[in-house]
Design a protein around this motif. Structure first.
Motif, PDB file in Angstrom:
ATOM      1  N   LYS A   1       0.816  -1.215   0.000  1.00 56.02           N
ATOM      2  CA  LYS A   1       0.000   0.000   0.000  1.00 56.02           C
ATOM      3  C   LYS A   1       0.855   1.273   0.000  1.00 56.02           C
ATOM      4  CE  LYS A   1      -0.503   0.152   5.039  1.00 56.02           C
ATOM      5  NZ  LYS A   1      -1.440  -0.005   6.185  1.00 56.02           N
TER       6      LYS A   1
ATOM      7  N   GLU B   1      -5.694  -6.155  -5.488  1.00 56.62           N
ATOM      8  CA  GLU B   1      -6.274  -5.425  -4.365  1.00 56.62           C
ATOM      9  C   GLU B   1      -7.561  -4.749  -4.825  1.00 56.62           C
ATOM     10  OE1 GLU B   1      -2.971  -2.906  -2.429  1.00 56.62           O
ATOM     11  OE2 GLU B   1      -2.288  -3.308  -4.483  1.00 56.62           O
TER      12      GLU B   1
ATOM     13  N   CYS C   1      -9.300  -1.224  -3.998  1.00 57.44           N
ATOM     14  CA  CYS C   1      -8.929   0.024  -3.346  1.00 57.44           C
ATOM     15  C   CYS C   1      -9.995   1.102  -3.549  1.00 57.44           C
ATOM     16  CB  CYS C   1      -7.592   0.532  -3.890  1.00 57.44           C
ATOM     17  SG  CYS C   1      -6.212  -0.607  -3.601  1.00 57.44           S
TER      18      CYS C   1
ATOM     19  N   PRO D   1      -6.507   0.412   0.392  1.00 56.76           N
ATOM     20  CA  PRO D   1      -7.102  -0.926   0.237  1.00 56.76           C
ATOM     21  C   PRO D   1      -8.353  -1.091   1.103  1.00 56.76           C
ATOM     22  CG  PRO D   1      -4.718  -1.086   0.455  1.00 56.76           C
ATOM     23  CD  PRO D   1      -5.078   0.336   0.771  1.00 56.76           C
TER      24      PRO D   1
ATOM     25  N   ARG E   1       0.864  -2.093  -9.154  1.00 56.56           N
ATOM     26  CA  ARG E   1      -0.353  -1.443  -8.631  1.00 56.56           C
ATOM     27  C   ARG E   1      -1.053  -0.630  -9.716  1.00 56.56           C
ATOM     28  NH1 ARG E   1      -0.877   1.325  -3.231  1.00 56.56           N
ATOM     29  NH2 ARG E   1      -2.730   0.005  -3.044  1.00 56.56           N
TER      30      ARG E   1
END
Length: 421
Positions: free
Chosen positions: A65, A267, A269, A276, A298
């Motif tokens: 993150k 993830e 988000c 997240p 990401r």
């Protein structure tokens, strides 16, 4: 081949790892990827340094993150910033196998190692088996989808027919003469083929031989799925991915969500903050493929979904994405192609007579339809506009010309009115 043959079995042991094994596997893959990308990708090094992120401090999955999210739209700009697609690549262009071009425009590099796009286990889960003759109806030109889906099928021992975007008559003729057992394409095109076949008096169950269909690039409603499975007597399952990172998820026979592929870490988000979210909460799909050649770490896809970790009867233990419930931004995927407002604006800017414009998308009967509204006086360049639109956007809309002032003062560039079950 029996229905049971297509609905049982696991392609890779990674699909049945227990929770602790999966966490450890993902952690090892991510550590290796982050270290390699920081060393060999100029763009990744800049991103990490700006965020003061140290690869050495990456100890657990939650540490990811701290890496800034990369928006898909940023790729359009970043790829123009110098060699190796602006430093996004870790090797030179000439060392790749292919480079595709998707709407945006965004270049999609493909390296030379096997199953680069990662769809093989997904095709197996959907029901493709050795000996299938599979008709691939995606484009075999600059966009990657045709070859992206063909090569994993060959890995499974299937023969592929690169039908591409041929007309319905040609597609149906191939299906009949070659006794095609598998279909790869959009759900709306499979429905279109059903309609054309029935107009010709064909019995879809007796005159065609389809047994399994992999559909993607459009949302699949349960209504459409049920109609197609009944008409063709087939197994119809969907996959999910992007031209940037390849396969992200796929359905199994149980059709209770998209198993997240073992080639990536996903993830969910918050679309605005990038924080997240918990399992079950709807947010943006953010994916990190374990791809050292093109490390899009990401990457925010722009799609909205949620994660489900409940057990699946198929035996696969990977978490699943629920259905793709919408988009974060004004970008729309129409007939399998992303349509960006800025690209449409570039076309409209060529015509001084056009004062304002709007695209409206509907899906009567489950098939995408696109109307381009323009406000103009005595507009005489319809064919030129439609030609340039298709050349740039890869789709041809229905054109409707309105008098200036006909549209409301505040309008969305793309009005998506499609209805889903």
């Amino acid at each position: 081949m029996t229905r049971k043959d297509r609905t049982e079995g696991i392609y890779s042991r990674r699909e049945v790892l227990d929770e602790s094994e999966r966490r450890q596997y993902n952690l090892i893959q991510l550590k290796d990827l982050l270290s390699y990308a920081y060393r060999y990708s100029e763009d990744v090094k800049k991103r990490f340094d700006r965020a003061q992120f140290s690869v050495e401090k990456f100890k657990s999955l939650t540490d990811i993150k701290h890496i800034p999210i990369l928006k898909k739209k940023e790729l359009i700009f970043l790829q123009t910033m110098g060699p190796r697609l602006g430093g996004l690549l870790t090797k030179d262009i000439g060392e790749l196998r292919r480079v595709f071009l998707s709407p945006g425009p965004i270049f999609d590099p493909e390296d030379r190692h096997e199953d680069y796009w990662g769809y093989t286990e997904g095709f197996y889960a959907v029901g493709f088996r050795p000996g299938d003759a599979v008709q691939v109806t995606f484009n075999y030109h600059l966009a990657p989808a045709g070859l992206m889906f063909e090569e994993p099928l060959r890995n499974l021992g299937c023969a592929t027919i690169p039908a591409g975007q041929s007309d319905a008559t040609t597609q149906l003729d191939i299906m009949q003469k070659l006794r095609v057992s598998g279909y790869v394409g959009t759900p709306s095109f499979l429905m279109h083929l059903a309609q054309k076949a029935e107009e010709k008096g064909l019995n879809l169950r007796k005159d065609l031989f389809l047994e399994v269909a992999f559909v993607t690039s459009e949302r699949l409603s349960e209504k459409i799925r049920n109609q197609m499975e009944k008409k063709y007597d087939i197994i119809m399952r969907q996959g999910y991915g992007t031209a940037d990172v390849g396969c992200i998820g796929y359905e199994c026979f149980q059709k209770n969500g998209l198993h997240i592929s073992n080639r990536c870490y996903v993830e969910i988000c918050h679309p605005d903050t990038g924080i997240p979210l918990k399992d079950g909460e709807v947010g943006e799909v953010v994916v990190t493929a374990f791809n050292k050649t093109y490390p899009l770490i990401r990457l925010a896809t722009g799609d909205l979904s949620y994660i489900d970790r409940s057990p699946c009867a198929c035996g696969r233990t990977s978490p699943r994405l629920g259905s793709i419930v919408g988009r974060v931004d004004t970008t729309a995927r129409i007939k399998g192609m992303f349509v960006y407002p800025h690209q449409v604006e570039q076309v409209m800017a060529r015509f001084e007579d056009i004062k304002r414009w709007q695209i409206e998308v509907t899906n009567p009967g489950g098939v995408d339809e696109m109307v381009l509204y323009i406000e103009a006086t005595n507009f005489k360049r319809e064919e030129e506009l439609l030609y340039l639109f298709r050349e740039r956007i890869k789709l041809r809309p229905e054109l409707r010309i309105l008098t200036p002032g006909s549209m409301p003062p505040q309008i969305k560039p793309i009005e998506d009115k499609r209805q889903w079950d």
